[in-house]
Structures are given as C-alpha cells and as structure tokens.
Design an enzyme around this catalytic site. Structure first.
Site, mmCIF file in Angstrom:
data_model
loop_
_atom_site.group_PDB
_atom_site.id
_atom_site.type_symbol
_atom_site.label_atom_id
_atom_site.label_comp_id
_atom_site.label_asym_id
_atom_site.label_seq_id
_atom_site.Cartn_x
_atom_site.Cartn_y
_atom_site.Cartn_z
ATOM 1 N N GLY A 92 -15.791 -11.589 54.734
ATOM 2 C CA GLY A 92 -14.376 -11.266 54.539
ATOM 3 C C GLY A 92 -14.030 -9.810 54.804
ATOM 4 N N GLY A 140 -16.031 -17.539 53.158
ATOM 5 C CA GLY A 140 -15.921 -18.621 52.164
ATOM 6 C C GLY A 140 -17.260 -19.294 51.923
ATOM 7 C CE LYS A 150 -3.692 -14.323 44.199
ATOM 8 N NZ LYS A 150 -3.400 -15.597 44.862
ATOM 9 N NE ARG A 169 -16.804 -16.351 62.223
ATOM 10 C CZ ARG A 169 -15.812 -16.523 61.353
ATOM 11 N NH1 ARG A 169 -14.604 -16.806 61.785
ATOM 12 N NH2 ARG A 169 -16.037 -16.439 60.065
HETATM 13 P P1 AMP Z 1 -9.574 -10.597 48.883
HETATM 14 O O1 AMP Z 1 -9.152 -11.435 50.054
HETATM 15 O O2 AMP Z 1 -9.367 -11.236 47.561
HETATM 16 O O3 AMP Z 1 -10.965 -10.015 49.049
HETATM 17 O O4 AMP Z 1 -8.556 -9.374 48.853
HETATM 18 C C1 AMP Z 1 -8.473 -8.432 49.870
HETATM 19 C C2 AMP Z 1 -7.143 -7.785 49.837
HETATM 20 O O5 AMP Z 1 -6.948 -7.149 48.579
HETATM 21 C C3 AMP Z 1 -6.994 -6.719 50.884
HETATM 22 O O6 AMP Z 1 -6.009 -7.113 51.810
HETATM 23 C C4 AMP Z 1 -6.569 -5.485 50.109
HETATM 24 O O7 AMP Z 1 -5.529 -4.770 50.727
HETATM 25 C C5 AMP Z 1 -6.087 -6.063 48.796
HETATM 26 N N1 AMP Z 1 -6.184 -5.082 47.693
HETATM 27 C C6 AMP Z 1 -7.259 -4.346 47.377
HETATM 28 N N2 AMP Z 1 -6.961 -3.513 46.354
HETATM 29 C C7 AMP Z 1 -5.669 -3.740 46.035
HETATM 30 C C8 AMP Z 1 -4.802 -3.184 45.055
HETATM 31 N N3 AMP Z 1 -5.230 -2.247 44.213
HETATM 32 N N4 AMP Z 1 -3.543 -3.663 44.989
HETATM 33 C C9 AMP Z 1 -3.132 -4.629 45.829
HETATM 34 N N5 AMP Z 1 -3.899 -5.187 46.777
HETATM 35 C C10 AMP Z 1 -5.161 -4.755 46.882
#
Ligand code: AMP
Length: 396
Positions: free
Chosen positions: A354, A377, A201, A36
């Site tokens: 991210g 974000g 999620k 950054r």
């Molecule tokens: P996000 O911040 O929503 O983009 O989520 C990223 C996180 O999702 C990472 O830390 C991954 O380890 C986690 N992740 C990805 N696939 C899975 C999975 N199948 N089960 C649990 N966590 C996951």
C-alpha cells in the site's frame, strides 16, 4: 504451511495456465508504473525455459459492467510484456466464448498468449465454476503468481485451481517469495520485533494489529489512527481525524498490548494545519495536546527522533501505513524519516504494501529494504493470520 512450488512441476511440453497480477496503474491507455509487470517476469521466463505453450491472464482495475475503457484493457500490458520478453504475444479478447485452449492450439511456435481483463466476465468475481472451466479446459498445469489477488476467492484464483489435480498446481516465484518473507515475521523473526502502523483508520487495521500483538515487542502508531489512540488516552486532539465510534477497538488493542507486554508508542508532538488542505500552512505543536482549531497531519520532530530510536534498536521492523499525509510535502517528513530509519537498520525490514511502498519509493530507499510486499490487501490479510483462498489451493 508448505506451498506446491513451480520448480517441483514437470513442465516439459506442458500447456500452462498462468494467473498473474498485471493490475498496473493506467492513464489514457498508458502504463504509469510497470513494477507489477516486471515482478511477473521471473516466473514467465522460468516457464518458457521448459515449455512454449503458455496462456497468461490477469485482472486490471475494477471495470464497470458494459462500459470498458482503454484503461481497463490489458492490451497495452500485452504490448509492453512482449517487449520485455522479446516474444510475440497473441492477445485474446474472446476467451469467454472461445476456450483459451483453442486459441493456444492455433499459435505458431514461439508465440504465447495473454487473455483480456478477467473482470470483463462476471464469472471471475463470482468464483463461477463454469467460467473457470472455460478458462482452463485442456490445460495441463495451473500456476498462480498473482500475490496481490490471493485473498480473493475469484474464479481464476480459486475455482480454476480446484479443477486441476493438486499435483498439477503450483505457486509461482513471486508468491513463494512473498509468503516466505511474511511467514518468517510470524514464525521466526529476530527480536526485538517492531510493528509500525499508520494510515487513516484503526478499524481497517484492527485484525492485523491484534494478530501481530502476539508476535511483536513494540507497536509504533502514526497517521490519523494515532489521534483515536491519543483521544482514548485523554489527550486533546483538536480537529484531527478521529474515529469516535471505534474507541472500543482502541481499548481492546491497549488491553491486549498490556497483557502481552507490548509497548505502544504514540506521537508526543505534531505537525498540524488549520484545514485538511495541501496549502494550509504547517504549524508545529511541541507537546502531545493539540489546541482547538488545528488538526494533526504528521508526527513532529520529537516523535520522529523517538521512533527512529525504536527502529534503530529493533532487529525486525514491519511498516504499514504512512505517519502523516505524506502525499503533501509539508506533511511527509514523518513518513520519510521512518523510511530512512528502516533503510539504515541492520536488522530485517519489511514493507507491508500500500501507501508505505509509495513512501519508501518517494524516499528512494526501496533497494535498502529486506522485503517490499507487492500485495497490500493480501499481505495484510496474511498477517492477520487468515487462510487466503488463493494460497489454500496451492498447499501441499
Ligand atoms: P491507509 O490506506 O489506511 O493506509 O491510509 C493512508 C492514507 O492516510 C494516506 O492517504 C494519508 O494521506 C492518510 N493520512 C495519514 N495521516 C493522516 C492524518 N493525520 N490525517 C488524515 N489523513 C491521514
């Protein structure tokens, strides 16, 4: 949407207030990744070609009230920035009581200044107008290049900009580059356009998915969110992470995709484990159904091949969110394969911030992408179609 550009300002001899995103990871006072800081250099250098009267500011982390540590002070960032610029930087910790302009007026020619972490002052996150006035009083020009913070209505991003007449505000070079890259996805991308979504999620990504369904032709799903989709479709998901209370969101996405003729791609095989643990042995499940006692932690080889094919046939690809728990080597293959397939694409490839940025760096293919967004974000909210407060104040 047209931004007021830094290059359109007459900066000669002007006192410039510059908001940057110097929010770098720190450990024990040491900068762990200076990306950054380096991203901020072109705008700083451009300004210094026209004027030497420059005050820079940023936030760093989320400091706890009254418990500041060396990891949330910008002092080390100032030292590193001074080395990169080969310039003397005066560090200013007391700007909340002594207006920055007074410090600026005492600087020797050649010196520039950096303010301490803006979030040490309560007024920053409250978008406090008085705080914004103390920060910017006496400056001639306001420049924002903190793309990672433009989705926050904070004092240095919003209230401070409003203090200046519209013709004395501008977006720096990084914000211009980010907005141009993301805007072209929504306005003028070459078809077929594939959106790859992953991560933990569905509920976090509902806004962006719904907006992108208006623009894309393929929606490729991986990560934990895939299991909520698979369960909705009646597929067995074992003990995979599922948002049972968000089935209505999945239904909304599926119906909207059908209506807009967007093809949704879901995993057809998996790499699983009995426990959510790095050391739990990886078990390949050859079909879509996951037996009880196992959880999906990555997409399987057939899914990888299918997703690689979709990427190969696309002219534009946007990726946000890993395909599995890529932080653990046994469950990183899906994310690495997506990164490599995008790197091999002859079309336009955009990484939406991210964890996907970390995955692309891990795969060592960052230099093969058309654009990597620095603001997770902010990029997501922009792609949701929202008007971002820090952008709104910089529009023509
Ligand atoms: P996000 O911040 O929503 O983009 O989520 C990223 C996180 O999702 C990472 O830390 C991954 O380890 C986690 N992740 C990805 N696939 C899975 C999975 N199948 N089960 C649990 N966590 C996951």
């Amino acid at each position: 949407m047209q931004l007021r550009r830094l290059e359109d300002l007459d900066l000669r001899g002007k006192k410039v207030f510059l908001r940057l995103d110097l929010n770098v990871p720190m450990k024990n006072g040491v900068i762990k990744d200076d990306t950054r800081i380096r991203e901020a250099l072109p705008t700083i250098k451009y300004i210094l070609e026209h004027t030497s009267k420059l005050a820079m500011c940023s936030h760093l982390g989320r400091p706890k009230k009254g418990a500041h540590t060396e990891d949330d002070s910008l002092e080390a960032v100032g030292v590193h920035l001074a080395e990169l610029l080969d310039r003397e930087i005066v560090f200013c910790a007391d700007y909340a009581t002594e207006p920055a302009i007074q410090v600026l007026s005492r600087l020797d020619p050649g010196q520039i200044m950096l303010l301490e972490n803006l979030r040490y002052s309560e007024g920053e996150e409250k978008n406090d107008k008085d705080f914004a006035r103390i920060l910017t009083e006496g400056f001639d020009v306001y420049v924002n290049d903190a793309f990672g913070t433009v989705h926050r209505a904070h004092a240095s991003v919003d209230a401070a900009a409003e203090i200046f007449p519209a013709e004395s505000r501008a977006a720096g070079l990084l914000i211009q580059r980010e907005i141009a890259a993301l805007q072209s996805l929504l306005a003028s991308c070459e078809p077929p356009f594939t959106v790859i979504m992953g991560g933990s999620k569905v509920s976090d990504k509902i806004g962006i998915i719904m907006n992108l369904l208006n623009h894309c032709h393929n929606l490729v799903i991986g990560g934990a969110m895939a299991y909520t989709f698979l369960k909705f479709k009646g597929v067995d998901v074992g003990s995979s992470r599922v948002e049972d209370d968000k089935m209505n969101l999945v239904e909304t996405i599926v119906r909207a995709a059908e209506k807009r003729r967007v093809m949704i791609h879901l995993p057809i095989d998996h790499v699983c484990a009995a426990e959510f643990s790095e050391n739990s042995p990886a078990v390949e499940v050859a079909g879509p159904n996951i037996p009880a006692g196992l959880m999906g932690l990555d997409i399987g080889p057939k899914t990888i091949a299918a997703y690689e094919g979709v990427i190969r046939r696309s002219r534009t690809t946007l990726w946000n969110g890993p395909m599995g728990v890529f932080e653990w080597p046994a469950f990183a293959k899906g994310s690495m394969a997506v990164a490599h397939a995008m790197a091999a694409s002859t079309g336009k490839t955009v990484i939406g911030g991210g964890d996907s940025v970390a995955a692309v760096n891990m795969a060592e293919v960052a230099n093969k992408m058309t654009h990597i967004s620095t603001g997770g974000g902010a990029a997501l909210e922009f792609l949701e179609g929202r008007v971002l407060p820090g952008i709104k104040v910089l529009l023509k």
